[in-house]
Design a protein around this motif. Structure first.
Motif, PDB file in Angstrom:
ATOM      1  N   HIS A  96       0.844  -1.190   0.000  1.00 35.94           N
ATOM      2  CA  HIS A  96       0.000   0.000   0.000  1.00 35.94           C
ATOM      3  C   HIS A  96       0.886   1.250   0.000  1.00 35.94           C
ATOM      4  O   HIS A  96       1.866   1.309   0.734  1.00 35.94           O
ATOM      5  CB  HIS A  96      -0.900  -0.020   1.241  1.00 35.94           C
ATOM      6  CG  HIS A  96      -2.026   0.959   1.182  1.00 35.94           C
ATOM      7  ND1 HIS A  96      -1.837   2.327   1.273  1.00 35.94           N
ATOM      8  CD2 HIS A  96      -3.362   0.785   1.003  1.00 35.94           C
ATOM      9  CE1 HIS A  96      -3.012   2.936   1.169  1.00 35.94           C
ATOM     10  NE2 HIS A  96      -3.960   2.016   0.998  1.00 35.94           N
ATOM     11  N   PRO A  97       0.523   2.237  -0.809  1.00 36.06           N
ATOM     12  CA  PRO A  97       1.400   3.412  -0.912  1.00 36.06           C
ATOM     13  C   PRO A  97       1.467   4.244   0.355  1.00 36.06           C
ATOM     14  O   PRO A  97       2.377   5.061   0.497  1.00 36.06           O
ATOM     15  CB  PRO A  97       0.775   4.220  -2.053  1.00 36.06           C
ATOM     16  CG  PRO A  97      -0.640   3.757  -2.132  1.00 36.06           C
ATOM     17  CD  PRO A  97      -0.626   2.324  -1.710  1.00 36.06           C
ATOM     18  N   TYR A  98       0.527   4.058   1.270  1.00 35.55           N
ATOM     19  CA  TYR A  98       0.584   4.806   2.526  1.00 35.55           C
ATOM     20  C   TYR A  98       1.332   4.056   3.618  1.00 35.55           C
ATOM     21  O   TYR A  98       1.331   4.502   4.779  1.00 35.55           O
ATOM     22  CB  TYR A  98      -0.837   5.145   3.020  1.00 35.55           C
ATOM     23  CG  TYR A  98      -1.551   6.214   2.216  1.00 35.55           C
ATOM     24  CD1 TYR A  98      -0.836   7.200   1.528  1.00 35.55           C
ATOM     25  CD2 TYR A  98      -2.935   6.250   2.166  1.00 35.55           C
ATOM     26  CE1 TYR A  98      -1.494   8.175   0.798  1.00 35.55           C
ATOM     27  CE2 TYR A  98      -3.611   7.231   1.442  1.00 35.55           C
ATOM     28  CZ  TYR A  98      -2.885   8.189   0.752  1.00 35.55           C
ATOM     29  OH  TYR A  98      -3.538   9.160   0.043  1.00 35.55           O
ATOM     30  N   GLN A  99       1.917   2.919   3.306  1.00 34.87           N
ATOM     31  CA  GLN A  99       2.733   2.253   4.317  1.00 34.87           C
ATOM     32  C   GLN A  99       3.866   3.188   4.742  1.00 34.87           C
ATOM     33  O   GLN A  99       4.305   4.057   3.973  1.00 34.87           O
ATOM     34  CB  GLN A  99       3.347   0.969   3.751  1.00 34.87           C
ATOM     35  CG  GLN A  99       2.364  -0.177   3.621  1.00 34.87           C
ATOM     36  CD  GLN A  99       2.976  -1.415   2.967  1.00 34.87           C
ATOM     37  OE1 GLN A  99       2.296  -2.123   2.239  1.00 34.87           O
ATOM     38  NE2 GLN A  99       4.253  -1.667   3.195  1.00 34.87           N
ATOM     39  N   HIS A 100       4.354   2.967   5.922  1.00 31.01           N
ATOM     40  CA  HIS A 100       5.489   3.760   6.398  1.00 31.01           C
ATOM     41  C   HIS A 100       6.687   3.520   5.478  1.00 31.01           C
ATOM     42  O   HIS A 100       6.956   2.381   5.096  1.00 31.01           O
ATOM     43  CB  HIS A 100       5.834   3.343   7.833  1.00 31.01           C
ATOM     44  CG  HIS A 100       6.778   4.274   8.506  1.00 31.01           C
ATOM     45  ND1 HIS A 100       8.131   4.277   8.263  1.00 31.01           N
ATOM     46  CD2 HIS A 100       6.585   5.273   9.398  1.00 31.01           C
ATOM     47  CE1 HIS A 100       8.716   5.214   8.976  1.00 31.01           C
ATOM     48  NE2 HIS A 100       7.792   5.845   9.678  1.00 31.01           N
ATOM     49  N   THR A 103       8.949   0.547   5.468  1.00 26.85           N
ATOM     50  CA  THR A 103       8.495  -0.736   4.933  1.00 26.85           C
ATOM     51  C   THR A 103       8.502  -0.732   3.408  1.00 26.85           C
ATOM     52  O   THR A 103       8.010  -1.672   2.779  1.00 26.85           O
ATOM     53  CB  THR A 103       7.064  -1.061   5.425  1.00 26.85           C
ATOM     54  OG1 THR A 103       6.152  -0.131   4.821  1.00 26.85           O
ATOM     55  CG2 THR A 103       6.954  -0.979   6.934  1.00 26.85           C
ATOM     56  N   LEU A 104       9.041   0.330   2.817  1.00 26.42           N
ATOM     57  CA  LEU A 104       8.992   0.485   1.361  1.00 26.42           C
ATOM     58  C   LEU A 104      10.383   0.682   0.780  1.00 26.42           C
ATOM     59  O   LEU A 104      10.528   1.187  -0.336  1.00 26.42           O
ATOM     60  CB  LEU A 104       8.119   1.700   1.006  1.00 26.42           C
ATOM     61  CG  LEU A 104       6.658   1.648   1.438  1.00 26.42           C
ATOM     62  CD1 LEU A 104       6.018   3.026   1.285  1.00 26.42           C
ATOM     63  CD2 LEU A 104       5.900   0.614   0.622  1.00 26.42           C
TER      64      LEU A 104
END
Lengths: 505, 458, 505, 458
Positions: A96-100, A103-104
């Motif tokens: 998900h693009p709103y993950q912190h 985590t990306l």
């Protein structure tokens, strides 16, 4: 396959996908009465197997890239299954693009590295990938120009966008949608607008220049540096629509030519698949001077960590939600890494050589003619041709021709963007993908249909003959009483027809 | 590249009659060639190395399969049936280019089936192939409304998604432009989160092109007054534009049935993975009236008879009005979009059918309400408007003394991605997060979340 | 597609897959001179795109399960893509069977749970999945019988295997390969062998009885319990070949009928895909008494941990390497879990009802005849039919018929295993997969070809007409001078032909 | 199940003219029906639940992508090109059933292309579609040899893989059976691991049906004396059966060139994942002589002309001799096998071509030698026969005082799967492990292994 429309399939109660009832401990909730759905949506009721079989049949009835397609302006590429498979892993598909951002880190690293690759190829200082295609990247430019001029307090005065009549339609269209007045420069005999016309067009009202080079005819404007110089002298921003980058990769640098910004189509030049029209990416890059106006977020590296920079007060706002079609960026990164600098240079060499080989072979067929035939220099990675002489001789035009090509397992060619500058145009592009055998076979089909146009024109006119369906009745597409964009509308209008018929009987 | 085989290129050069590759670049003046040599990372020439590079990097991500995620707000974690993945991944569809009715009949039929099935969910007769995103769809719809009405003001809820709102504003241009469209927020009823009808009435007038609202709305609330809003807009001569989540339409009233003129929505819930936000797409739909049809910007696929009696084919209707056909005189612009997701949506809808949409809607609704209830029971944690939502709802942490950021950091350490932090969005909701619960969240998952929040907030 | 053989494609130097050179620090090693390859293998040289396109074309030229196939004895099922996708994850695809069991807990748990499901369906006490198909499971039985009798010191005396002439050929074949003498019992008028024949066949030399029930004609032997009783009285082991389990799932228990062992075909009854002939699994189950003789390893649960039990001193040895086609076991587990007890019972109901519906409709077509027409009882999940009357009338046999079926997008039917007990046989099986529309369409095609056989027999004889290729010249398949199992052989023999022709000219 | 839709089954029952489902089961006597009710785990009726069950269980596995694995011995970690996965996964191939030349021409052509390309690697003209596994292929080959010669003894290396040997012994039957085939081991040269020619000579005689050896052999060694072994066997009237690893054949001599009569080998290295051992398959090949062809047990796909001049098709040659055609009189038996892997192999070989096989062979060989060298440099660790291997080699830990089990446990704690423990296999090699290194192992991976082993063994 003689495949019915899915709405015709199935039987009441058949199920393709079940969902569990809420668990025991969960109370079954209902939508408030005022907003509850009372009717049953008229969807098909089929099993999973039937849905699969139906859509597999439809896939088999799609030629796509299964044959040979020298489809100009789209740059046919091999779309790597390796990259495809990587992006389908949960590590990207279920993100998900709103993950912190912690985590990306993997995907941010790839975007950051790919940004660096595009910076090197273009000379620009920062890229973003929010735009959903080339046209959206052009729109990004127009929106950025607004933010730029607004920031300078000149937006009220800088109201015009200058381009060539041969530029891709997305440039004038997006500029107009962004509120600019479009000035189209006509082409001269040499295939590009004159410096004089440019000089007349630019001035204190010019907000920006949007131009591609080479154009779709395969002609390179050798005065482009002078254009950019003049435009910037007038204060305008200069945008390089790099849609036709394939033939000049490693040869040109947008920044060295003086441009402020440019865009690359990742689903085209950079080997991401086209999906029959997206998801796509128009990578937009610009100079440091313009970077503050970019849409947020921008991926940045801080120490060893990658972050999303959202703190951009001068930003033009958002072009679309989130960061863009991320998997396509990953595929483009994969393409660039697989090719490397040498591979990219070679691909550009091959695509232009192959195109010239194609030109030579097409030139040997009587009845077709190259655009601007008096220009003797070799074309770039694609060439506009004309079926004009053949049409005059036989009445067979480029649309008829396209209809017939599919009968030979070959994608109909691309004719031309609007406006049609040459008569009965077609625009093949050889690219670096196809083998000599493929190109020879393609040209053989063209030669054969030219012969058919002379010997059995009716056969061509009434094509296709061995495709899934016969020639479509195009009259409905502009007739509000006949067009039907959904099954509902079709049923209603057919019922109307039937009633009308029984009424008149 | 077939022509990278040794000798293959030379063979072509010989045929062309030039001695080297440079000759075919003769159009480019010498001083245009780039001076800076390419300086790219070393080539990963073998598939094996390339795959390892990609996989090792992507594995640095954390994903919503390993972790339990409650993020939504524009892209949502729904179950994607395996058959959807298969069909979308078929090379025939995935690498398809532009196509024509002759060569790509199957793809065109799948496109038509997307519009047809979505039309059945919406109870509307015209559905365009998706544009880039929901926000873009709203932007185009608003521009359609201004062209239809000749007015230049749009009303929308103050409780809008800032992400979509930013896109909308970009479509409406800065105020310095002559063709500027004014975006005016309408207040919310603080007790329900729904649109304030009285504020709407006060702002509606002869200058309003359109009223836009969502159902369910950004913060998850169901707009019970939808029909009333549409009626008021119609009375004022404005278009009613609605945004709907298609996965709700098995249980929620079709927007075609409460007076929506133009309907938009996200495509991603219909069988597309989140793809880090790359799974989005936005649809636009309306009644089959020529005045609407003539304002669409993109691809409208129509069914049509063929030369063979009884047979049907497909093609693009009203295509001259788009930017391919009319350049700057076209309706906004179009280009490559998100059409592969139309195929995903077609397969998805055909798998669910009417009963599947009913089941999944009920399941999402019930589980979301359950989650809101469990969280609401935690001391200091409050579900704002717990009984008005569909799959999303707002949770307020003010009384725990903790920020959403602190709660989410603690949740993340437990393998849970908490709801989107909306504290900074200016909605006046305090330390609040937007939680999303879908059919993928079992009761046990929800209890795991509640237990973790309880532990963190104690 | 008019698709050449891959050996004809490409050009020297084209590459589809590159490998890096060994790293700098690694010395490039060579094979000892005596064993070095000097020649270049005559493989095609093509690009990745060309390989992909070629095999995609071949896939599109494969009907497979894309149409309607009532292919008897194979039990057509929907093969879930969900299960397929799960097994392709690295967590299973990139797993080595010699990993420490601590790293295999997930797959061992699935195997163990599925073992439990099969135990419940059959009444047996232990299953193993080593056998690579139904035939291999029959071989497992034969090999187990050897170990069993060897352990008792009777292997020298127990030398015979008794079966029915209608049993699947794999039963006699594997027993013979395992060293047993095969005794085939003939069928009586009622469609199964008589108790008298059985009594005459069994005795102190009988090592085992291998039997399926119902058989491929759709006839159930109602005396089977008495058979098992008699065989066991003679000391023999009794093996239930559950190839036709689909119609009796939830209805029969092999153990309750008295059998010592049985096998299930996971790629058939349990929804794993067939892959055009494997990888497949013959799940072999037996009683506790026979379990010590099973091939190792056996998956066992110790406390909360799953282990591979290799310590089986009486084991028959290995049937094949490792534990079996593990992904197919996982897919079968997925099928069983998706169906549940009720779903399995319903599938069996549907398959037998659908088959009887099909029988009824076929019975209405003149010229085709059910096997053993005097048996009035309804058949089980498949039925043997005969084209005998039509063949006598028109000369069109079952093979001609099969050739023509493909022209209608329908898989040629299964005729019959050897020996052909009825004239011009065919063996349709309706199964639980197909809809009524599908079955009606299939029967419509049969009816139409029957009509063609009468009106235009040459059309049928010379079929297929609209498939990828015309009727194959079958004479080469038994002619050592003409057959060619590789391109090498084909080139050599064609060259020989050419030489012969030029010599005789 | 389409017929599970409400009413669908009843419609059929009505057509048949029976009142309930029980009626169609009339053949089964009442006392045959099972008494114990089915007691299965609860159904996971939704795809969503099923997927979650499968994925959550499979995630309990550790795999060779996350970990660094040096396991081989019958199934090896090689790079599988993505296009192979695509083609094998195409539903047309994956769910294909039995097929016929009319309906499944494409599949049959792919099968023929498997045999043709493998034949080009082997320099042999007949290649059968794969049987279940390499061990099964050897078993069938030995039985072919006994039928060809009328003799009933086979010689094979004492240093054989116990896994394959156990399969072979099953094919040769217990000694109590009349048709028993005696399996006699031939000693190894202790300095090289290769077959002892002197021991072979002493055991060859007029009762020997076949000599079987592998090249490279179980413990990785290359059999330099292959031609000599074949010559000796031929002189004794025995068949020479060889097992080869096809991925070695870009750099190793084709077995057809050193006198092999029947050649077997694994299919898994040619583009098939390990699949926990479910990726195996075994091929059998020979010269195109009728005496050999008449002894094959399975499917031989031949190219053939069709009714249309110049066109080719494909079909099964000599099919009457298999068990489908001849039941107990057939050659051994056949049935469902591993034919999907033939398609994988066809795609794989076409992607590599002659140069790819040369490159991958050189890469494997060089990296394996490098690994053997690095490990050999660790005090107490010894690479046995380090210069004679291809991709596998034996490492002895005796002088470290540690068992292989202890070393492997320690490696596993570091994310490394050490080589297969062969200490208990009775080869007299002490505490020894069989390490496998392929093209997937980079120099850095190998150093990581060596560093870990060093740390553990100090």
């Amino acid at each position: 396959w003689d495949e019915p429309v899915v709405m015709e399939l199935g039987r009441p109660g058949a199920r393709g996908q079940l969902f569990p009832a809420p668990e025991q401990e969960i109370e079954v909730a209902e939508i408030p009465a005022a907003m509850q759905r009372k009717d049953r949506p008229e969807l098909p009721e089929i099993t999973e197997f039937e849905a699969q079989r139906h859509y597999l049949h439809l896939s088999q009835m799609t030629l796509g890239m299964m044959g040979i397609s020298l489809f100009g302006t789209c740059t046919m590429k091999y779309n790597s299954k390796t990259a495809e498979a990587a992006t389908l892993r949960p590590e990207l598909a279920e993100v998900h693009p709103y993950q912190h951002p912690d985590t990306l880190q993997g995907v941010l690293e790839i975007i950051h590295d790919f940004d660096g690759i595009l910076q090197n190829l273009s000379g620009m200082d920062q890229f973003v990938f929010q735009a959903g295609g080339g046209a959206d990247a052009a729109y990004t430019m127009a929106a950025l120009a607004r933010a730029y001029w607004a920031d300078r307090g000149e937006l009220g005065q800088r109201t015009e966008m200058v381009t060539s009549i041969q530029a891709h339609p997305c440039n004038p269209a997006t500029a107009a949608a962004a509120g600019f007045t479009v000035i189209n420069l006509p082409l001269e005999e040499n295939g590009y607008p004159s410096i004089e016309a440019l000089k007349a067009a630019i001035g204190p009202k010019t907000a920006l220049l949007m131009i591609n080079n080479p154009d779709d005819m395969g002609i390179y404007n050798p005065e482009i540096k002078e254009w950019v110089r003049l435009a910037k002298e007038a204060g305008a921003l200069c945008f390089y629509d790099h849609a036709n980058f394939n033939g000049v990769m490693s040869k040109l640098s947008a920044r060295e030519l003086g441009f402020d910004a440019c865009m690359f189509m990742l689903h085209k030049t950079f080997g991401a698949p086209k999906g029959g029209g997206g998801p796509a990416v128009g990578a937009f890059g610009c100079s440091d001077e313009l970077a503050p106006y970019l849409p947020a977020p921008v991926v940045v590296k801080q120490g060893d960590t990658y972050r999303l920079d959202n703190d951009r007060p001068k930003s033009l706002g958002k072009i679309r939600e989130f960061w863009g079609n991320v998997p396509q960026v990953v595929k483009a990164y994969a393409w660039a890494r697989a090719m490397g600098a040498e591979g990219i240079a070679m691909a550009s060499d091959i695509s232009v050589v192959a195109n010239n080989y194609m030109d030579k072979k097409l030139g040997e067929i009587a009845g077709i003619e190259i655009s601007n035939p008096h220009i003797r220099k070799r074309r770039m990675e694609m060439t506009r041709w004309s079926l004009g002489p053949l049409a005059q001789e036989t009445g067979i035009g480029t649309a008829d021709f396209a209809n017939r090509m599919a009968d030979y397992g070959i994608d109909p060619w691309w004719m031309s963007h609007e406006p049609w500058i040459v008569a009965e145009p077609f625009t093949p592009e050889a690219g670096e993908l196809w083998s000599k055998q493929d190109i020879d076979q393609w040209i053989g089909v063209v030669a054969r249909i030219v012969q058919e146009a002379r010997e059995t024109p009716e056969l061509v006119k009434s094509a296709p003959h061995n495709q899934a369906i016969a020639q479509v009745d195009g009259s409905v597409f502009e007739d509000p009483k006949a067009w039907a964009m959904t099954w509902r509308a079709w049923q209603r209008k057919r019922a109307g027809d039937a009633k009308a018929r029984s009424g008149s009987a | 590249m077939a022509l990278s085989a040794p000798g293959a290129l030379q063979q072509m050069l010989d045929e062309i009659g030039v001695k080297d590759v440079a000759a075919v670049f003769e159009q480019i003046p010498a001083d245009h060639f780039r001076k800076a040599p390419l300086d790219l990372p070393p080539a990963l020439g073998s598939e094996m190395e390339l795959k390892r590079d990609l996989v090792s990097k992507l594995r640095k991500n954390e994903d919503c399969e390993t972790n339990l995620s409650f993020l939504g707000a524009g892209v949502w974690q729904h179950h994607v049936p395996a058959v959807v993945d298969e069909i979308v991944g078929r090379t025939e569809f995935a690498t398809n280019v532009w196509g024509s009715y002759q060569s790509d009949h199957g793809r065109n039929q799948a496109w038509f089936e997307f519009s047809s099935q979505l039309g059945a969910l919406l109870n509307l007769d015209v559905v365009q192939l998706p544009v880039y995103s929901w926000g873009c769809a709203i932007g185009h719809a608003i521009r359609m409304a201004t062209r239809l009405t000749g007015r230049r003001k749009v009303l929308l809820p103050v409780l809008s998604d800032p992400e979509r709102l930013s896109v909308i504003r970009t479509y409406c241009q800065p105020s310095e432009m002559e063709s500027h469209i004014e975006v005016v927020p309408v207040a919310a009823d603080p007790t329900s989160g729904r649109l304030s009808i009285s504020d709407l009435k006060s702002k509606l007038g002869p200058d309003v092109a359109a009223v836009y609202f969502e159902n369910p709305a950004y913060l998850g609330t169901i707009e019970n007054g939808a029909a009333e809003i549409a009626r008021l807009a119609r009375e004022a001569g404005a278009e009613t534009i609605v945004g709907v989540d298609p996965i709700s339409l098995g249980v929620m009233m079709a927007p075609g049935d409460y007076g929506a003129d133009i309907v938009t929505g996200p495509v991603q819930p219909l069988g597309v993975h989140m793809h880090c936000g790359g799974g989005v797409g936005g649809f636009i739909a309306s009644r089959d009236e020529e005045r609407y049809v003539r304002e669409y910007n993109g691809f409208l696929v129509s069914i049509a008879p063929t030369a063979e009696p009884g047979q049907v084919g497909f093609g693009l209707a009203a295509s001259h009005q788009n930017s391919y056909g009319s350049r700057e005189h076209g309706k906004d612009w179009t280009g490559n979009s998100t059409y592969l997701w139309a195929i995903a949506g077609a397969v998805y809808m055909s798998l669910l059918g009417p009963q599947g949409f009913r089941e999944v809607g009920t399941l999402i609704l019930s589980r979301a309400r359950y989650a809101a209830r469990l969280l609401n029971e935690i001391p200091g944690v409050k579900a704002v408007w717990p009984e008005t939502g569909f799959k999303e709802f707002v949770v307020n942490f003010d009384d725990t003394g903790k920020t959403v950021e602190a709660v989410n950091d603690a949740l993340r350490a437990r393998g849970i991605f908490g709801g989107k932090d909306i504290s900074g969005e200016g909605h006046g909701l305090g330390q609040a997060a937007l939680y999303c619960v879908t059919e993928v969240h079992s009761a046990a998952d929800i209890r795991r979340l509640a237990d973790a929040v309880k532990e963190i907030c104690q």
